[in-house]
Design a protein around this motif. Sequence first.
Motif, PDB file in Angstrom:
ATOM      1  N   ILE A   1     -72.961  25.408 -18.973  1.00  0.00           N
ATOM      2  CA  ILE A   1     -74.078  25.412 -18.007  1.00  0.00           C
ATOM      3  C   ILE A   1     -73.785  26.362 -16.813  1.00  0.00           C
ATOM      4  CG2 ILE A   1     -74.792  22.933 -18.520  1.00  0.00           C
ATOM      5  CD1 ILE A   1     -72.934  21.955 -16.127  1.00  0.00           C
ATOM      6  N   ASP A   2     -72.732  26.827 -16.715  1.00  0.00           N
ATOM      7  CA  ASP A   2     -72.411  27.821 -15.629  1.00  0.00           C
ATOM      8  C   ASP A   2     -72.793  29.311 -16.160  1.00  0.00           C
ATOM      9  OD1 ASP A   2     -72.114  26.144 -13.636  1.00  0.00           O
ATOM     10  OD2 ASP A   2     -70.040  25.930 -14.126  1.00  0.00           O
TER      11      ASP A   2
ATOM     12  N   HIS B   1     -74.903  31.489 -16.874  1.00  0.00           N
ATOM     13  CA  HIS B   1     -75.932  31.683 -17.672  1.00  0.00           C
ATOM     14  C   HIS B   1     -75.748  31.883 -19.190  1.00  0.00           C
ATOM     15  CE1 HIS B   1     -78.667  31.071 -14.296  1.00  0.00           C
ATOM     16  NE2 HIS B   1     -77.692  31.723 -13.632  1.00  0.00           N
TER      17      HIS B   1
ATOM     18  N   LYS C   1     -80.219  25.350 -12.751  1.00  0.00           N
ATOM     19  CA  LYS C   1     -79.384  24.241 -12.976  1.00  0.00           C
ATOM     20  C   LYS C   1     -79.476  23.136 -11.950  1.00  0.00           C
ATOM     21  CE  LYS C   1     -74.288  23.772 -13.061  1.00  0.00           C
ATOM     22  NZ  LYS C   1     -73.211  24.450 -12.752  1.00  0.00           N
TER      23      LYS C   1
ATOM     24  N   ASN D   1     -80.018  22.024 -17.130  1.00  0.00           N
ATOM     25  CA  ASN D   1     -80.546  23.282 -17.284  1.00  0.00           C
ATOM     26  C   ASN D   1     -82.282  23.040 -17.325  1.00  0.00           C
ATOM     27  OD1 ASN D   1     -78.288  24.611 -16.542  1.00  0.00           O
ATOM     28  ND2 ASN D   1     -77.779  24.922 -18.837  1.00  0.00           N
TER      29      ASN D   1
ATOM     30  N   VAL E   1     -75.599  17.062 -15.080  1.00  0.00           N
ATOM     31  CA  VAL E   1     -76.335  18.429 -14.761  1.00  0.00           C
ATOM     32  C   VAL E   1     -77.152  18.732 -15.920  1.00  0.00           C
ATOM     33  CG1 VAL E   1     -75.838  20.828 -14.885  1.00  0.00           C
ATOM     34  CG2 VAL E   1     -74.108  19.020 -13.935  1.00  0.00           C
TER      35      VAL E   1
END
Length: 324
Positions: free
Chosen positions: A80-81, A83, A251, A311, A309
């Motif tokens: 999720i980091d 991109h 995010k 996106n 979390v």
Amino acid sequence: MRLLGAYSVMMVFIWHSALLLILAADVTVYADVKLDCRPDFVSLVWTESRHQADMSRFRLGTCVPTSTSAREATFNVEYIDCHFRTMVTGDKVVHSNDLVYLSPGSQVQTFVHPVICVFDRPKGWAPIRYDPTFTTYGQSGLVFHMALMNDDFTALAESTRFALGSFIPIMARVEQDTHQPLLLLMEECIATTTPEPQTDHFYNIIGNKGCLLDSKMSRSRFEPRERSSEVKLSLQAFRFAVEEEVFIHCKLVAWDPDGIDMTKKACNFVKGQGWVLVDNPVHSNLCDCCETSCKSRWSRSVSGKRGVVQNAVLGPLTITQVGP
């Protein structure tokens, strides 16, 4: 850098039914890469046998190295980091990104190394469908929404066209009927010209764990919070892909309100004051890292004990020229 001109398969790992493939084109003969794909995160170590390369110039997508030494660049990041791009092909879910090297003193990519992780597709997993003004996502019993709004945030936007310099009102919300109160944060946001995040052509809006980077060069701002479960962002239309389709990728983080720190925050840049913590200006020191690096808790799973979390993406919208 001296480069190989042939494609080669660098390594294959199997971990709990997860297949990891690295396909490398033009790989340096002086380097070695170690990559470990896990369900929630990936670890990558790039090792150079020479001293010429500056390890701090490596990037995995939009992420800087977690740590560096004289000859190694290490990345420990979640999908999720940075991109990562996520695609579904048959019964597989594919996470892909690029390891790049930026020339010293510029942002020119002189080296690109593809990174790919392939997992079995979970039951019930489906790709997200996009609506230009309103999107909804469900995860872990929570429902996330992100929408383009009218000027006073009282209704959905009637148009997806915004004049350069005008405001693009964006609101995100999480519904949490069965949960303890959660604080919603926008941890990262970029603009691209595709429904999927891009690492080679994007505009950075929010980064460094909740820092509204665009507010340093514009009038963009997080609005004062009325509900902990909502975020209102007044984004000044920027000079990126003018007259083209633009997508806003964010995010979203629903987090324990008592767990706010340098990695979970919302910060505006205010002229004459510097970085200010939106939810409690008294503790604006939590925003000091916006000028450097706000360390990530990469080892926590996506659905950690203190938050969830998600996106999200809005678009397409269009930024238009002002005047003739």
